[in-house]
Scaffold this motif. Structure first.
Motif, PDB file in Angstrom:
ATOM      1  N   GLY B  15       0.827  -1.269   0.022  1.00 41.83           N
ATOM      2  CA  GLY B  15      -0.040   0.343  -0.089  1.00 41.83           C
ATOM      3  C   GLY B  15       0.867   1.342   0.014  1.00 41.83           C
ATOM      4  O   GLY B  15       0.449   2.306   0.501  1.00 41.83           O
ATOM      5  N   LYS B  16       2.231   1.237  -0.542  1.00 41.06           N
ATOM      6  CA  LYS B  16       3.005   2.422  -0.392  1.00 41.06           C
ATOM      7  C   LYS B  16       2.339   3.332  -1.414  1.00 41.06           C
ATOM      8  O   LYS B  16       2.047   4.554  -1.139  1.00 41.06           O
ATOM      9  CB  LYS B  16       4.473   2.060  -1.035  1.00 41.06           C
ATOM     10  CG  LYS B  16       4.920   1.306  -0.188  1.00 41.06           C
ATOM     11  CD  LYS B  16       6.536   0.770  -0.468  1.00 41.06           C
ATOM     12  CE  LYS B  16       6.582  -0.308  -1.769  1.00 41.06           C
ATOM     13  NZ  LYS B  16       5.982  -1.414  -1.442  1.00 41.06           N
ATOM     14  N   THR B  17       2.038   3.102  -2.731  1.00 43.07           N
ATOM     15  CA  THR B  17       1.506   3.848  -3.714  1.00 43.07           C
ATOM     16  C   THR B  17       0.221   4.432  -3.372  1.00 43.07           C
ATOM     17  O   THR B  17      -0.125   5.556  -3.545  1.00 43.07           O
ATOM     18  CB  THR B  17       1.449   3.278  -5.141  1.00 43.07           C
ATOM     19  OG1 THR B  17       2.714   2.797  -5.692  1.00 43.07           O
ATOM     20  CG2 THR B  17       0.770   4.316  -6.205  1.00 43.07           C
ATOM     21  N   THR B  18      -0.786   3.661  -2.857  1.00 43.23           N
ATOM     22  CA  THR B  18      -2.054   3.875  -2.714  1.00 43.23           C
ATOM     23  C   THR B  18      -2.085   5.065  -1.585  1.00 43.23           C
ATOM     24  O   THR B  18      -2.698   6.079  -1.522  1.00 43.23           O
ATOM     25  CB  THR B  18      -2.896   2.759  -1.971  1.00 43.23           C
ATOM     26  OG1 THR B  18      -2.957   1.716  -3.047  1.00 43.23           O
ATOM     27  CG2 THR B  18      -4.197   2.952  -1.827  1.00 43.23           C
ATOM     28  N   ILE B  39       9.115   7.584  -7.639  1.00 44.74           N
ATOM     29  CA  ILE B  39      10.343   7.220  -8.087  1.00 44.74           C
ATOM     30  C   ILE B  39      10.463   5.515  -8.273  1.00 44.74           C
ATOM     31  O   ILE B  39      11.463   5.041  -7.958  1.00 44.74           O
ATOM     32  CB  ILE B  39      11.464   7.538  -6.999  1.00 44.74           C
ATOM     33  CG1 ILE B  39      11.058   7.036  -5.577  1.00 44.74           C
ATOM     34  CG2 ILE B  39      11.759   8.850  -6.975  1.00 44.74           C
ATOM     35  CD1 ILE B  39      12.329   7.285  -4.679  1.00 44.74           C
ATOM     36  N   ASP B  40       9.308   5.076  -8.844  1.00 43.98           N
ATOM     37  CA  ASP B  40       9.089   3.660  -8.798  1.00 43.98           C
ATOM     38  C   ASP B  40       9.052   3.386 -10.417  1.00 43.98           C
ATOM     39  O   ASP B  40       8.175   4.129 -10.780  1.00 43.98           O
ATOM     40  CB  ASP B  40       8.055   3.156  -8.126  1.00 43.98           C
ATOM     41  CG  ASP B  40       7.809   1.735  -8.321  1.00 43.98           C
ATOM     42  OD1 ASP B  40       7.254   0.936  -7.614  1.00 43.98           O
ATOM     43  OD2 ASP B  40       8.649   1.005  -9.285  1.00 43.98           O
ATOM     44  N   PRO B  41      10.001   2.550 -10.732  1.00 47.97           N
ATOM     45  CA  PRO B  41       9.761   2.327 -12.383  1.00 47.97           C
ATOM     46  C   PRO B  41       8.320   1.683 -12.815  1.00 47.97           C
ATOM     47  O   PRO B  41       8.217   1.812 -14.134  1.00 47.97           O
ATOM     48  CB  PRO B  41      10.939   1.122 -12.701  1.00 47.97           C
ATOM     49  CG  PRO B  41      11.714   1.127 -11.492  1.00 47.97           C
ATOM     50  CD  PRO B  41      11.149   1.962 -10.399  1.00 47.97           C
ATOM     51  N   CYS B  43       5.677   3.100 -12.101  1.00 48.57           N
ATOM     52  CA  CYS B  43       4.863   4.396 -12.501  1.00 48.57           C
ATOM     53  C   CYS B  43       3.604   4.340 -12.081  1.00 48.57           C
ATOM     54  O   CYS B  43       2.497   4.823 -12.422  1.00 48.57           O
ATOM     55  CB  CYS B  43       4.896   4.507 -13.912  1.00 48.57           C
ATOM     56  SG  CYS B  43       6.277   4.579 -14.843  1.00 48.57           S
ATOM     57  N   ASN B  44       3.323   3.509 -10.907  1.00 52.88           N
ATOM     58  CA  ASN B  44       1.892   3.363 -10.389  1.00 52.88           C
ATOM     59  C   ASN B  44       1.334   4.652  -9.675  1.00 52.88           C
ATOM     60  O   ASN B  44       0.193   5.062 -10.072  1.00 52.88           O
ATOM     61  CB  ASN B  44       1.960   2.327  -9.318  1.00 52.88           C
ATOM     62  CG  ASN B  44       1.932   0.940  -9.817  1.00 52.88           C
ATOM     63  OD1 ASN B  44       2.286  -0.014  -9.082  1.00 52.88           O
ATOM     64  ND2 ASN B  44       1.803   0.785 -10.957  1.00 52.88           N
ATOM     65  N   ALA B  45       2.235   5.394  -8.916  1.00 57.82           N
ATOM     66  CA  ALA B  45       1.730   6.618  -8.559  1.00 57.82           C
ATOM     67  C   ALA B  45       1.472   7.635  -9.761  1.00 57.82           C
ATOM     68  O   ALA B  45       0.431   8.500  -9.759  1.00 57.82           O
ATOM     69  CB  ALA B  45       2.895   7.313  -7.627  1.00 57.82           C
ATOM     70  N   LEU B 126       7.393  11.092  -1.647  1.00 58.75           N
ATOM     71  CA  LEU B 126       8.108  10.239  -2.182  1.00 58.75           C
ATOM     72  C   LEU B 126       7.506   8.810  -2.431  1.00 58.75           C
ATOM     73  O   LEU B 126       7.655   8.173  -1.408  1.00 58.75           O
ATOM     74  CB  LEU B 126       9.673  10.014  -1.951  1.00 58.75           C
ATOM     75  CG  LEU B 126      10.268  11.368  -1.589  1.00 58.75           C
ATOM     76  CD1 LEU B 126      11.790  11.253  -1.266  1.00 58.75           C
ATOM     77  CD2 LEU B 126      10.293  12.596  -2.887  1.00 58.75           C
ATOM     78  N   ASP B 127       7.219   8.304  -3.440  1.00 56.45           N
ATOM     79  CA  ASP B 127       6.557   7.041  -3.541  1.00 56.45           C
ATOM     80  C   ASP B 127       7.676   5.958  -3.938  1.00 56.45           C
ATOM     81  O   ASP B 127       8.284   6.140  -5.087  1.00 56.45           O
ATOM     82  CB  ASP B 127       5.474   6.834  -4.518  1.00 56.45           C
ATOM     83  CG  ASP B 127       4.774   5.392  -4.605  1.00 56.45           C
ATOM     84  OD1 ASP B 127       4.471   4.841  -5.825  1.00 56.45           O
ATOM     85  OD2 ASP B 127       5.024   4.783  -3.617  1.00 56.45           O
ATOM     86  N   CYS B 128       8.184   5.086  -3.268  1.00 53.80           N
ATOM     87  CA  CYS B 128       9.323   4.098  -3.585  1.00 53.80           C
ATOM     88  C   CYS B 128       9.033   2.808  -4.116  1.00 53.80           C
ATOM     89  O   CYS B 128       7.746   2.332  -3.710  1.00 53.80           O
ATOM     90  CB  CYS B 128      10.027   4.019  -2.110  1.00 53.80           C
ATOM     91  SG  CYS B 128      10.747   5.505  -1.360  1.00 53.80           S
TER      92      CYS B 128
HETATM   93 MG   LIG Z   1       3.945   1.040  -5.335  1.00 55.36          MG
END
Ligand SMILES: [Mg+2]
Ligand SMILES: Nc1ncnc2c1ncn2[C@@H]1O[C@H](COP(=O)(O)OP(=O)(O)OP(=O)(O)O)[C@@H](O)[C@H]1O
Ligand SMILES: Nc1ncnc2c1ncn2[C@@H]1O[C@H](COP(=O)(O)OP(=O)(O)OP(=O)(O)O)[C@@H](O)[C@H]1O
Ligand SMILES: [Mg+2]
Lengths: 256, 256
Positions: B15-18, B39-41, B43-45, B126-128
């Protein structure tokens, strides 16, 4: 003839480990000699079968094999399941991707490590981390096929095109024989429209490459790792156990 | 004074991006100037708020900033929410971790990039990605605090000690001011014992560092990304929206 299957998807939490652990148990109870290799620094697959590793435990892990050139035979632990062996992971693996960068033929370390035991097993299952870095590339370079778990969520659908692109690049530059074993729908909840929508999208995109077997959301699958056991030994009557047994049968039937 | 919060946990799918997307919207509707950085490849955010980026879209992404030295102002996209800006990710970021390895002060690239806009925002989120590699280390090196989402699952508990160890190493070598913003319990299902057990373990381990707010499992949170909207704009009456609004209030109250 040994078949090596990588369980991979860079999207996190889609059921890679749950599938690898439970398929390893499924093949072993069907009397196919199986080796489960955990190449994720999170060590979840190692945890998922921890209760089965007793006297046969090796204190050598996948990091020792990949980075310190220890021979594969030393890294193999036996388990309580006669036909299941395991190579455990370690947290130290978190640094391996950077350490591998400078090595010669860095994408083929795992292939070279596993080469001596190829004739000993019917199946070798590789549990990959949630990324497309050098650890997953090592798995792709030695695998015969990739089993792609995908949970019934929108974000999980999104990542598929990137995964397929990476597989195509691997087929071109590292391993021309790599195939897709199949796409596995996981955490399916028949009460939710989202589950039905994702299933339809996956089947229309992947056609017969989508397994007929669906893994339903089942809390027993989430409880089993707390006891260090695959679902078949934790609760053989659960939906989770039935689903993974049916997937085992489906893959074995595809082979013949 | 800008506060930078990294949403991190190497365990996948917790649930990082959410949380990053919905907290960004929460701060913005509370009229705090907010910058969401993906900053996640995967690209979910970027996908999660895609519907809000209209005419303000920049064609520069985080890879251009990290690797090609484009100035941060060029990478900022405005959104339909007056107080929310975004720096988008790209699949090309998958190669960045290897490209960063050889760079000088490679852990501080993101800190240096964001430096010019620090005074412009109240919050930078920052979304990791689900790993502890150089992209997450870059986030830790410039963040004031880390918000740790954890789903109510056994495997998710397991990874916490490794994450805390990494945070301690970062505090020692890269960023002595880094703190833990809090541990956020996500995907909580009050019908399941597993959820209750994990909640108890987390609260006893982290005490007051565990947020009072719990994010319940709510299918609307899984549907919203398909429409490119945070939950507040997709379904403001849903449990998911209420939970993330209550978390926004809790963090804002902790600040004062
Ligand atoms: Mg994520
Ligand atoms: N069918 C299912 N029903 C219920 N829970 C499940 C199911 N499959 C997996 N889980 C649980 O969901 C979580 C995510 O699954 P798992 O860890 O296997 O995914 P993963 O893809 O290996 O994650 P990572 O990306 O971190 O490696 C785990 O806690 C697991 O116990
Ligand atoms: N509270 C919730 N209720 C229901 N679904 C949720 C909830 N939180 C997140 N989800 C869904 O669960 C999946 C995993 O969440 P998310 O992608 O935010 O995790 P993540 O930690 O960012 O994953 P990754 O490790 O891949 O970056 C997503 O499909 C998301 O829509
Ligand atoms: Mg896993």
């Amino acid at each position: 003839m040994t078949k090596i299957i990588a369980f991979a998807n860079q999207k996190g939490g889609v059921g890679k480990t749950t599938s690898a652990v439970n398929m390893a148990a499924g093949f072993a109870v069907s009397e196919h000699k199986t080796l489960l290799v955990d190449i994720d620094p999170q060590c979840n697959a190692t945890t998922g079968i921890a209760a089965l590793i007793n006297n046969g435990a090796s204190d050598v892990n996948i990091y020792d094999l990949l980075i310190n050139n220890v021979s594969v035979e030393e890294g193999i632990s036996q388990t309580d399941l006669k036909y299941l062996d395991v190579i455990q992971s370690t947290r130290d693996l978190v640094g391996a991707e950077i350490e591998l960068v400078g090595m010669m033929a860095r994408e083929f370390r795992l292939r070279d490590i596993l080469h001596p035991v190829l004739g000993k097993y019917d199946y070798i299952l590789l549990d990959c981390p949630p990324s497309l870095g050098l650890l997953t590339l090592n798995a792709f370079s030695c695998a015969d096929s990739v089993l792609i778990p995908i949970q019934c969520e929108y974000y999980a659908l999104e990542g598929l095109s990137q995964l397929l692109q990476t597989i195509r690049l691997v087929q071109k530059h590292l391993n021309k024989n790599l195939e897709i074993e199949g796409v596995l729908i996981t955490m399916y909840d028949s009460r939710l429209n989202l589950s039905k929508q994702v299933e339809q999208e996956v089947r229309s995109y992947f056609n017969e490459k989508t397994f007929k077997t669906i893994i339903h959301r089942n809390v027993r699958l989430g409880e089993a790792p707390g006891f260090g056991k695959p679902i078949l030994l934790y609760d053989a009557n659960s939906t989770g156990a039935q689903d993974y047994l049916s997937l085992t049968r489906e893959i074995l039937e595809n082979e013949t």
